[in-house]
Design an enzyme around this catalytic site. Sequence first.
Site, short mmCIF file in Angstrom:
data_model
loop_
_atom_site.label_atom_id
_atom_site.label_comp_id
_atom_site.label_asym_id
_atom_site.label_seq_id
_atom_site.Cartn_x
_atom_site.Cartn_y
_atom_site.Cartn_z
N ASP A 231 0.90 -1.14 -0.10
CA ASP A 231 0.17 0.04 -0.01
C ASP A 231 0.73 1.24 0.00
OD1 ASP A 231 -2.31 -1.67 0.01
OD2 ASP A 231 -2.92 -0.98 2.01
N LYS B 171 2.81 6.39 -2.93
CA LYS B 171 3.80 6.93 -3.58
C LYS B 171 3.59 7.05 -5.25
CE LYS B 171 7.70 9.01 -3.85
NZ LYS B 171 9.09 8.38 -4.06
#
Length: 294
Positions: free
Chosen positions: A74, A79
Amino acid sequence: MKIGIYGQFYHKNSEIYIQMLLDALQKKAAKVLIEENFLEIINQNQEITKNFSECSTFTKLDSSFDLFFSIGGDGTILKAVTFVGDLGIPIVGINTGRLGFLATIQKETITESLNQILEGEYIISERSLLTVETKPESEEVPTLNFALNEVAVNRRNTTSMIKVETLVNDKYLTSYWSDGLIVATPTGSTGYSLSCGGPVIDPDSKNMILTPIAPHNLNARPLVIADSNTVTLKVYGREETFLMSMDSRIATLKNETKIIIKKADFTIKLVQLNDDSFIKTLRKKLLWGEDKRN
């Protein structure tokens, strides 16, 4: 079809899933670009025997991409969101990490899931974000001033509590004496907020969550409000500065800086398989409905 591929670092056996993804995309005659730093990590890893150096790379995305694959957990998806921003490119998460609430594809079913996605057999889950403004403006706050999971304030370089004065629509709510405060989206309700006792919220809900971190005032409880509200925070403490995080991006701010948090005017599109749902993910990841007494 134009596809972007991104990862933060190498997970064990990642080359297997990267190769499976590339093979599936090749069959579809897709144009594939791998994020420049991720391609370097892949080629430097001694466990990977295949050389991917001939693949095309990117450092920034544009609206010409059809799908963006995130390989990792995750955190990697969070990002990936910073690459996509407001471009509206659907993100497909391939979970090679651990829990993976946000990931579309689990590594155990990668072949079947990839075929479904490349055939267009999926739906889009629209996820809201939060944006941040500070007064006075701070050079510490990155230009990517948005968060898919949460905006949080935390104490810095001290074991002493901080005081987080909290207003909703410019009306005083309370002051949290605590280690900090989390303002989370429904997507972020299964992240940092959950670990601090916050509620699980369906991602389609139009809410934000205020969750104190280790509060000293024991009557302080997580609060769910409509995401049409504006939350304003001011932090006071023995140290001159405190930390503010937007997902994984951290800024150091001076005490009494005013932090204004609102719902962003764009959403992130996460690809979801047709037979998946948030309820199904909760049952699987949190082991709900399973009898563990034996």
